[in-house]
Design a protein around this motif. Structure first.
Motif, short mmCIF file in Angstrom:
data_model
loop_
_atom_site.label_atom_id
_atom_site.label_comp_id
_atom_site.label_asym_id
_atom_site.label_seq_id
_atom_site.Cartn_x
_atom_site.Cartn_y
_atom_site.Cartn_z
N ALA A 67 0.94 -1.03 0.02
CA ALA A 67 -0.14 -0.12 -0.07
C ALA A 67 0.83 1.31 -0.07
O ALA A 67 2.01 1.08 0.71
CB ALA A 67 -1.01 0.08 1.05
N GLN A 68 0.58 2.21 -0.73
CA GLN A 68 1.12 3.54 -0.73
C GLN A 68 0.64 4.26 0.50
O GLN A 68 -0.53 4.03 0.75
CB GLN A 68 0.97 4.28 -1.80
CG GLN A 68 1.86 5.59 -2.04
CD GLN A 68 1.30 6.55 -3.09
OE1 GLN A 68 0.30 6.57 -3.49
NE2 GLN A 68 2.52 6.89 -3.84
N ASP A 69 1.28 5.08 1.49
CA ASP A 69 1.03 5.97 2.28
C ASP A 69 -0.02 6.90 1.77
O ASP A 69 0.04 7.58 0.56
CB ASP A 69 2.04 6.91 2.98
CG ASP A 69 2.74 6.09 4.07
OD1 ASP A 69 2.11 4.81 4.40
OD2 ASP A 69 3.77 6.55 4.37
N THR A 70 -1.06 7.11 2.58
CA THR A 70 -2.09 8.06 2.10
C THR A 70 -1.67 9.56 2.10
O THR A 70 -0.50 9.74 2.58
CB THR A 70 -3.38 8.06 3.04
OG1 THR A 70 -3.06 8.53 4.36
CG2 THR A 70 -4.18 6.88 2.91
N ILE A 71 -2.12 10.53 1.34
CA ILE A 71 -1.70 11.70 1.18
C ILE A 71 -1.39 12.32 2.64
O ILE A 71 -0.51 13.25 2.62
CB ILE A 71 -2.52 12.70 0.17
CG1 ILE A 71 -2.43 12.09 -0.88
CG2 ILE A 71 -2.08 14.16 0.23
CD1 ILE A 71 -3.27 12.71 -2.21
N PRO A 72 -2.55 12.27 3.41
CA PRO A 72 -2.25 13.02 4.68
C PRO A 72 -1.01 12.50 5.37
O PRO A 72 -0.46 13.14 6.32
CB PRO A 72 -3.72 12.55 5.61
CG PRO A 72 -4.65 12.40 4.45
CD PRO A 72 -3.80 11.91 3.35
N VAL A 73 -0.88 11.34 5.45
CA VAL A 73 0.23 10.50 6.25
C VAL A 73 1.58 11.15 5.63
O VAL A 73 2.39 11.56 6.41
CB VAL A 73 0.33 8.99 6.17
CG1 VAL A 73 1.50 8.40 6.69
CG2 VAL A 73 -0.93 8.45 6.99
N ILE A 74 1.48 11.21 4.42
CA ILE A 74 2.88 11.70 3.73
C ILE A 74 2.98 13.20 4.22
O ILE A 74 4.04 13.51 4.26
CB ILE A 74 2.76 11.70 1.96
CG1 ILE A 74 2.69 10.14 1.61
CG2 ILE A 74 4.01 12.39 1.42
CD1 ILE A 74 3.95 9.42 1.73
#
Ligand code: SF4
Lengths: 628, 226
Positions: free
Chosen positions: A469-476
């Motif tokens: 899974a790619q990290d979600t935008i808020p996490v990044i």
């Protein structure tokens, strides 16, 4: 044929950077239209400056023009000012050489280098007067083909492309063109021609394959509509890399392009097996060009282009077995002509101090290192075989050798990443700065500049992270904020990119055919030139997903299971799914895999006899018990 | 020794700017394999200079480059090698040897001749009809763009010759380091004289046909003959 020349001349007087559209460069080949029966338009779905920096385009256009029965012209994505004028004056997208609309060619070929150029493909088709959807094209329309790195997951583009070329294009493009010309001569209808193309090894014709989905959205089944088409498509390889076609001259742009110099491809592939690196997995095995061949190519290119710089290119130039000899020989020959030699993608654990000193004699640019992750644990997870001591030692050599500018590349959002790994990035940057000040003042060059760049990790097909899974935008965003704080260090600059683009890239890189619907919708909403910051319309993209009722997180942020059928599983790109899964499990345990030069890891390439020089020669089994 | 060569910048490459033309010539010289001289320093470049920068969008029929050679080279050989090394869009027409003490091109330059092709026949007619009346005025006012902004000036002394025929205007205009009349300035003044509103676009193709200096008797003569 309507003559658009007058209108084009008028438009050129009004646009910025008209030379993007005028051609006429040194060595640009202009074959008379009537001289060859097969006309190929080579389209690069981005602007001239980017396309003309791309070595693959120079190689393939050269090959097509070399056949006496085919000619190749170039076409690039116009800039917005030009597009507006073309629309106003109703001028179709034209090639640089003969200024003919794309629709007048027999074959229109796109090179797919990065996902964010897909919308440009749609724009170029439409402006060129070609129906967007493969299914809507008629007998008079060109055959639209595509190849390049992104063709390793062709599905998001399946609706728009008639035939994909998978793998090395050098021979394949000639076979494909030949088949299209034969079909044309025999007067075969379009569908019959596509059937012939589907029989060529390495060619994928999406119209002859069907995808079915489960209620949860995952792929249920994928396969040919009839047994006359292969169920699995094997990519093409170059076996004799040292003797494969390489142009001895290529067009020299008048205006500044991104890479305005001679590029010598010294090696293809890489033995290191970094787990995030798609190129490292796709371009296996490693194959070197001999020193003699390279010197010969360099001589020919300097003579034919007049460039003042040669750059050595490969995934890992430092691994080239006779690098110091090569650099020394090139420098000896080029000195009186004032041609400089530069080494990009320098790996920190491979280049000898000696060759560093030699490059510096000619040109002292900034040195680039790519530790990719901030801690040894995370570097083991991604199998980046680089230690902190390695890095510091190389940096010290560089500072002692008179460099003062160093670039460090990292990724954020790697699988298993924690705060400690982010802090590790700052620690490393601090240690690099300290190393500079350790060199006595009178010995070191002035003006320390350490640039730390962090890009957002995008999981790619045919890598051990294809399930991740790619990290979600808020996490990044949070992670980047953390890094910004931690990297407030004197002498250190921090570069980062908003994760929006990487998020979309993640949707496309592992997308299925339904991503094509989103692409078409986004294009209709005005999305194009997405690779350009000032043109990228993230909100429109999100709206396009909503319009289609498709959740982007399904593609970007979802972890896949071992048994899930992946959209690109029908392609055999060399590395096997079993190998990739083994690598994924090792990565979960932060276990490293050795460099292929220390022994074969059984990636799948060993099935092809004589392709990989590090694979076991005969029938002997390779060391790894989990191999196929 | 130096070699002065006359070259062409044709229609296809007319949108290439001066810096890029310079670079194209440098690369052409490199490709030619001729024994050119390099500057010293960190970024050595080939010693070549040009009589005058040609604007983006304009063609040149007889532009001039001046190349310093490291060894003696026959002008005929220079011409042959360079024509093998330059794109057909930038052909070399003639070459001659000049002594090291021969003045620099820019020092000799006085004026340039232009062939201005007007794209719109209606506009051409009006503009050409206004030539005599305009040239009969005491002063011809035009606006010059300078670093300090727009400045009105009298360009009459800067016009050596002006006549019109068919869709062409033929003009010889001052071109020195101190005083220059660009074709665009001339056109603005002519629009004024012809009663064409300033905001109306007049499309024209600018072809610079000759670069001129002064001969012994003070007459304008091609730079390459001085
Ligand atoms: S076949 Fe073996 S040695 Fe060759 S690339 Fe694959 S793992 Fe490495």
């Amino acid at each position: 044929m309507t003559d658009y020349n007058e209108l084009i001349e008028e438009m050129l007087e009004k646009v910025q950077k008209a030379p993007r559209y005028t051609g006429g460069e040194m060595n640009a080949q202009v074959k008379p239209w009537a001289e060859a029966p097969l006309h190929f338009a080579f389209c690069f779905p981005d602007t001239y400056e980017i396309g003309m920096s791309h070595l693959g385009m120079k190689i393939l256009t050269g090959i097509i023009n070399e056949q006496n029965w085919s000619l190749c012209e170039r076409c690039f994505m116009p800039w917005v000012d030009m597009m507006a004028l073309m629309k106003e004056k109703q001028v179709p997208l034209f090639t640089l050489e003969s200024r003919r609309p794309l629709r007048e060619f027999d074959v229109v070929g796109f090179t797919l280098m990065y996902e964010m150029s897909y919308s440009n493909v749609l724009a170029m088709l439409e402006m060129g007067g070609i129906p967007l959807l493969s299914a809507d094209r008629g007998e008079e329309d060109p055959i639209v083909v595509a190849g390049g790195g992104c063709a390793s997951n062709p599905e998001p583009m399946a609706a728009f492309i008639d035939a994909f070329m998978i793998g090395a294009g050098e021979d394949l493009i000639v076979e494909l063109n030949r088949a299209i010309l034969d079909a044309k001569n025999e007067g075969l209808p379009r569908m019959e021609c596509l059937k012939k193309l589907a029989q060529i090894p390495g060619v994928y014709v999406p119209a002859f394959y069907r995808a079915e989905y489960n209620p949860d959205g995952t792929l249920k089944s994928f396969g040919p509509v009839s047994p006359e088409f292969p169920a699995r498509i094997e990519k093409r390889y170059v076996y004799d890399f040292d003797h494969t076609y390489f142009p001895t001259k290529f067009p020299v742009p008048y205006t500044d392009v991104v890479f305005d110099r001679i590029t010598l491809e010294i090696m293809r592939g890489c033995t290191r097996g970094c787990r995030f690196c798609q190129a490292g997995m796709l371009y296996r095995p490693v194959r070197e060009r001999s020193l003699e061949t390279l010197v010969r190519q360099a001589e020919a290119l300097v003579a034919s282009t007049g460039y003042e710089e040669i750059s050595l290119s490969s995934l890992s130039s430092g691994d080239y077995s006779c690098l110091p000899e090569l650099i020394r020989e090139l420098m000896r020959r080029m000195k009186d002509r004032r041609v400089s030699i530069s080494l990009p993608s320098l790996r920190i654990d491979s280049v000898l101090k000696e060759s560093l000193e030699e490059t510096q004699q000619v040109k002292k640019s900034s040195l680039t290192f790519a530790p990719e992750a901030g801690t040894q644990r995370l570097r083991d997870v991604i199998n980046k075989g680089v230690t902190e001591e390695d890095l510091i030692e190389k940096v010290r050599d560089a500072f002692e050798g008179g460099w003062s500018s160093v670039k460090l590349y990292f990724m954020d959002g790697l699988p298993t990443e924690t705060e400690a790994d982010l802090d590790g990035i700052a620690d490393l940057a601090r240690k690099v700065v300290a190393e500079y000040f350790r060199v006595p003042k009178e010995q070191r060059a002035k003006g320390l500049r350490v640039t730390v760049s962090a890009s957002t990790f995008v999981p790619k097909p045919f890598t051990p992270f294809q399930w991740a899974a790619q990290d979600t935008i808020p996490v990044i965003n949070e992670k980047q904020e953390h890094l910004r704080e931690k990297l407030k260090i004197k002498g250190v600059n921090f570069n980062w990119h908003a994760p929006n683009l990487s998020f979309l890239e993640a949707c496309f890189s592992r997308g299925d055919r339904r991503m094509g619907l989103v692409l078409k919708r986004a294009y209709e909403r005005g999305c194009m030139l997405d690779g350009w910051n000032d043109q990228f319309k993230f909100d429109e993209w999100m709206q396009a997903f909503a319009d289609c009722g498709i959740d982007p997180a399904f593609y970007a942020n979802r972890e896949r299971g071992k048994d899930e059928l992946l959209p690109w599983d029908f392609l055999d790109c060399g590395v096997t799914k079993e190998f990739l899964w083994r690598e994924k499990e090792k990565s979960d345990r932060a276990e490293v895999t050795k460099d292929c030069r220390q022994g074969c890891n059984g990636c799948g390439i060993q099935r092809y006899k004589g392709l990989c020089s590090y694979a076991p020669r005969k029938e002997e089994r390779h060391a790894d018990p989990g191999g196929i | 020794m130096r070699i002065q060569a006359v070259f062409e910048k044709n229609e296809r490459v007319r949108h290439i700017g001066h810096l890029d033309i310079q670079r194209a010539v440098q690369r052409g010289l490199r490709r030619s394999g001729l024994p050119v001289a390099y500057s010293n320093g960190f970024n050595p470049h080939i010693l070549v200079s040009f009589a005058s920068a040609l604007s983006t969008g304009a063609c040149g029929r007889r532009e001039i480059m001046d190349v310093t050679m490291a060894e003696e080279v026959e002008p005929a050989l220079f011409l042959e090698k360079m024509n093998g090394a330059m794109p057909p869009e930038m052909r070399l027409l003639e070459a001659r040897r000049v002594e090291d003490r021969h003045p620099a091109l820019t020092a000799l330059l006085k004026a340039a001749s232009y062939d201005l092709t007007l794209r719109d026949p209606g506009q051409a007619e009006k503009l050409i009809a206004a030539v005599d009346a305009m040239m009969g005025q005491d002063r011809i006012l035009a606006v010059r763009k300078s670093k300090s902004g727009l400045k009105e000036c009298d360009i009459k002394p800067l016009i050596y010759a002006l006549r019109g025929k068919g869709s062409h205007l033929y003009a010889t205009l001052a071109l020195t380091e101190r005083e220059t009349c660009k074709p665009g300035m001339l056109l603005d003044a002519m629009k004024n004289a012809a009663g064409i509103p300033p905001e109306e676009e007049v499309r024209m193709l600018v072809i610079r046909t000759a670069l001129l200096g002064e001969d012994g008797e003070g007459r304008l003569a091609p730079l390459e003959s001085l």
